[in-house]
Design a protein around this motif. Structure first.
Motif, mmCIF file in Angstrom:
data_model
loop_
_atom_site.group_PDB
_atom_site.id
_atom_site.type_symbol
_atom_site.label_atom_id
_atom_site.label_comp_id
_atom_site.label_asym_id
_atom_site.label_seq_id
_atom_site.Cartn_x
_atom_site.Cartn_y
_atom_site.Cartn_z
ATOM 1 N N GLN A 101 -32.828 25.525 28.086
ATOM 2 C CA GLN A 101 -31.535 25.082 28.840
ATOM 3 C C GLN A 101 -30.897 24.266 27.781
ATOM 4 O OE1 GLN A 101 -32.869 22.411 32.113
ATOM 5 N NE2 GLN A 101 -33.197 24.291 33.399
ATOM 6 N N VAL A 102 -29.755 24.776 27.544
ATOM 7 C CA VAL A 102 -28.663 24.397 26.364
ATOM 8 C C VAL A 102 -27.515 23.570 27.154
ATOM 9 C CG1 VAL A 102 -27.552 24.768 24.317
ATOM 10 C CG2 VAL A 102 -29.663 26.287 25.203
ATOM 11 N N VAL A 103 -27.153 22.480 26.564
ATOM 12 C CA VAL A 103 -25.713 21.936 27.239
ATOM 13 C C VAL A 103 -24.909 21.514 26.170
ATOM 14 C CG1 VAL A 103 -24.885 19.573 28.324
ATOM 15 C CG2 VAL A 103 -26.958 20.660 29.289
ATOM 16 N N ARG A 104 -23.408 21.760 26.320
ATOM 17 C CA ARG A 104 -22.470 21.376 25.141
ATOM 18 C C ARG A 104 -22.123 20.175 25.386
ATOM 19 N NH1 ARG A 104 -18.155 25.562 24.774
ATOM 20 N NH2 ARG A 104 -17.934 25.110 27.074
ATOM 21 N N ILE A 105 -22.250 19.238 24.518
ATOM 22 C CA ILE A 105 -21.909 17.688 24.353
ATOM 23 C C ILE A 105 -21.041 17.522 23.058
ATOM 24 C CG2 ILE A 105 -22.637 15.439 24.292
ATOM 25 C CD1 ILE A 105 -25.260 16.509 25.481
ATOM 26 N N ASP A 106 -19.818 17.234 23.286
ATOM 27 C CA ASP A 106 -18.856 17.223 22.271
ATOM 28 C C ASP A 106 -18.754 18.305 21.399
ATOM 29 O OD1 ASP A 106 -18.421 14.318 23.047
ATOM 30 O OD2 ASP A 106 -20.016 13.551 21.799
ATOM 31 N N ASP A 107 -18.631 19.435 21.922
ATOM 32 C CA ASP A 107 -18.277 20.726 21.227
ATOM 33 C C ASP A 107 -19.765 21.238 20.407
ATOM 34 O OD1 ASP A 107 -16.018 21.197 22.387
ATOM 35 O OD2 ASP A 107 -15.022 20.302 20.730
ATOM 36 N N VAL A 108 -20.700 20.599 20.778
ATOM 37 C CA VAL A 108 -22.144 20.956 20.122
ATOM 38 C C VAL A 108 -23.017 21.384 21.015
ATOM 39 C CG1 VAL A 108 -24.078 20.148 18.572
ATOM 40 C CG2 VAL A 108 -21.617 19.356 18.004
ATOM 41 N N TRP A 109 -23.664 22.308 20.829
ATOM 42 C CA TRP A 109 -24.743 22.964 22.036
ATOM 43 C C TRP A 109 -25.960 22.146 21.523
ATOM 44 C CZ3 TRP A 109 -23.701 25.325 26.618
ATOM 45 C CH2 TRP A 109 -22.295 26.186 26.462
ATOM 46 N N ARG A 110 -26.687 21.627 22.471
ATOM 47 C CA ARG A 110 -27.827 20.896 22.482
ATOM 48 C C ARG A 110 -28.881 21.295 23.445
ATOM 49 N NH1 ARG A 110 -26.325 16.036 19.686
ATOM 50 N NH2 ARG A 110 -24.245 15.760 19.538
ATOM 51 N N ILE A 111 -30.374 21.233 22.914
ATOM 52 C CA ILE A 111 -31.302 21.482 23.796
ATOM 53 C C ILE A 111 -31.491 20.481 24.694
ATOM 54 C CG2 ILE A 111 -33.934 22.320 23.912
ATOM 55 C CD1 ILE A 111 -31.659 24.103 21.845
ATOM 56 N N CYS A 112 -31.520 20.844 26.053
ATOM 57 C CA CYS A 112 -31.571 19.888 27.008
ATOM 58 C C CYS A 112 -32.364 20.453 28.262
ATOM 59 C CB CYS A 112 -30.173 19.568 27.686
ATOM 60 S SG CYS A 112 -29.085 18.753 26.201
ATOM 61 N N ARG A 113 -32.195 19.537 29.301
ATOM 62 C CA ARG A 113 -32.793 20.050 30.658
ATOM 63 C C ARG A 113 -31.773 19.669 31.651
ATOM 64 N NH1 ARG A 113 -37.794 16.338 30.808
ATOM 65 N NH2 ARG A 113 -36.779 14.254 30.843
ATOM 66 N N PHE A 114 -31.767 20.378 32.748
ATOM 67 C CA PHE A 114 -30.784 20.082 33.801
ATOM 68 C C PHE A 114 -31.286 20.614 35.182
ATOM 69 C CE2 PHE A 114 -28.879 23.848 31.281
ATOM 70 C CZ PHE A 114 -28.957 24.744 32.365
ATOM 71 N N SER A 138 -30.096 13.207 24.224
ATOM 72 C CA SER A 138 -30.500 12.168 24.306
ATOM 73 C C SER A 138 -31.636 11.689 25.319
ATOM 74 C CB SER A 138 -29.509 11.006 24.187
ATOM 75 O OG SER A 138 -28.810 11.151 25.157
ATOM 76 N N ASP A 139 -31.405 12.444 26.598
ATOM 77 C CA ASP A 139 -32.311 12.235 27.867
ATOM 78 C C ASP A 139 -33.483 13.023 27.707
ATOM 79 O OD1 ASP A 139 -30.832 14.550 28.557
ATOM 80 O OD2 ASP A 139 -30.604 14.010 30.506
ATOM 81 N N LEU A 140 -33.608 14.038 26.800
ATOM 82 C CA LEU A 140 -34.548 14.923 26.823
ATOM 83 C C LEU A 140 -35.697 14.260 25.580
ATOM 84 C CD1 LEU A 140 -36.306 17.348 27.161
ATOM 85 C CD2 LEU A 140 -34.909 18.710 25.571
ATOM 86 N N PRO A 141 -37.017 13.609 26.142
ATOM 87 C CA PRO A 141 -37.858 13.097 25.099
ATOM 88 C C PRO A 141 -38.486 14.121 24.016
ATOM 89 C CG PRO A 141 -38.300 12.413 27.310
ATOM 90 C CD PRO A 141 -37.235 13.578 27.509
ATOM 91 N N ALA A 142 -38.674 13.636 23.023
ATOM 92 C CA ALA A 142 -39.302 14.458 21.934
ATOM 93 C C ALA A 142 -40.444 15.288 22.281
ATOM 94 C CB ALA A 142 -39.144 13.862 20.578
ATOM 95 N N ILE A 161 -32.674 16.239 12.417
ATOM 96 C CA ILE A 161 -32.000 17.110 12.769
ATOM 97 C C ILE A 161 -32.305 17.793 14.403
ATOM 98 C CG2 ILE A 161 -31.586 19.660 12.623
ATOM 99 C CD1 ILE A 161 -30.144 18.024 10.476
ATOM 100 N N LEU A 162 -33.592 17.680 14.455
ATOM 101 C CA LEU A 162 -34.270 17.888 15.915
ATOM 102 C C LEU A 162 -33.709 16.697 16.947
ATOM 103 C CD1 LEU A 162 -38.108 18.638 15.148
ATOM 104 C CD2 LEU A 162 -36.155 20.264 15.994
ATOM 105 N N ASP A 163 -33.684 15.678 16.437
ATOM 106 C CA ASP A 163 -33.077 14.602 17.499
ATOM 107 C C ASP A 163 -31.470 14.867 17.637
ATOM 108 O OD1 ASP A 163 -35.545 13.308 17.461
ATOM 109 O OD2 ASP A 163 -34.738 11.786 15.913
ATOM 110 N N ARG A 164 -30.766 15.642 16.682
ATOM 111 C CA ARG A 164 -29.486 15.692 16.883
ATOM 112 C C ARG A 164 -29.044 16.918 17.766
ATOM 113 N NH1 ARG A 164 -26.816 15.451 10.995
ATOM 114 N NH2 ARG A 164 -28.762 15.764 10.743
ATOM 115 N N LEU A 165 -30.077 17.713 17.622
ATOM 116 C CA LEU A 165 -29.866 19.105 18.388
ATOM 117 C C LEU A 165 -30.742 19.049 19.765
ATOM 118 C CD1 LEU A 165 -30.764 21.866 15.479
ATOM 119 C CD2 LEU A 165 -28.571 21.362 16.557
ATOM 120 N N ARG A 166 -31.197 17.963 20.037
ATOM 121 C CA ARG A 166 -31.766 17.668 21.403
ATOM 122 C C ARG A 166 -30.854 16.584 22.078
ATOM 123 N NH1 ARG A 166 -36.425 16.280 19.378
ATOM 124 N NH2 ARG A 166 -36.052 13.990 19.716
#
Length: 150
Positions: free
Chosen positions: A137-150, A88-92, A81-86
């Motif tokens: 930082q949160v980014v919407r990808i395919d209508d899902v908000w994910r924890i990211c960095r930008f 892909s370019d943000l390492p765990a 679940i953490l992987d899905r909510l993060r």
């Protein structure tokens, strides 16, 4: 000595329904049941019409939900679940809460700022009596908000 009295007469058998009584069934109970059914249907449709839909969340609410789900997945140690909510370019190991061992209390998500498909949110957490606030930082990808960095 007590004297025995005459035996009591046996009761007459029930003759059944009165032949001179009502011969047809009454429509009253049927109409009463129909009225109750109509009222229930109107209540259900009224509730559907006037209640807010659960899927109509604002962008701020969806960002808050993503943060809440992320913290919950951390607390459950649920890697998939953490992987899905993060993103892909943000390492765990660089994601929020990566260096935190144990259960985290999500105290608040404040100052949500949405700009298109990007958002920031101030996340206040508690761990072992210590409170910490970070901007995620949160980014919407395919209508899902994910924890990211930008």
């Amino acid at each position: 000595m007590a004297k025995r009295g005459a035996p009591e007469p046996e009761p007459e058998p029930d003759p059944g329904p009165d032949p001179d009584g009502p011969t047809g069934s009454s429509i009253g109970p049927f109409l009463g049941a129909l009225a109750v059914l109509v009222v229930l249907v109107l209540v259900v449709f009224g509730a559907q019409l006037f209640s807010p839909a659960g899927d109509d969340l604002t962008e701020d609410e969806m960002v808050r939900r993503a943060v809440t789900d992320y913290v919950s997945a951390h607390n459950e140690n649920d890697g998939p679940i953490l992987d899905r909510l993060r993103c892909s370019d943000l390492p765990a190991e660089e994601a929020p809460l990566a260096d935190v061992e144990g259960r985290v209390e999500l105290q608040a998500t404040q100052n949500v700022s949405v700009d298109g498909d990007r958002a920031t949110v101030d996340v206040r957490t508690g761990l072992d009596g210590e409170t910490q606030t970070e901007t995620w930082q949160v980014v919407r990808i395919d209508d899902v908000w994910r924890i990211c960095r930008f």
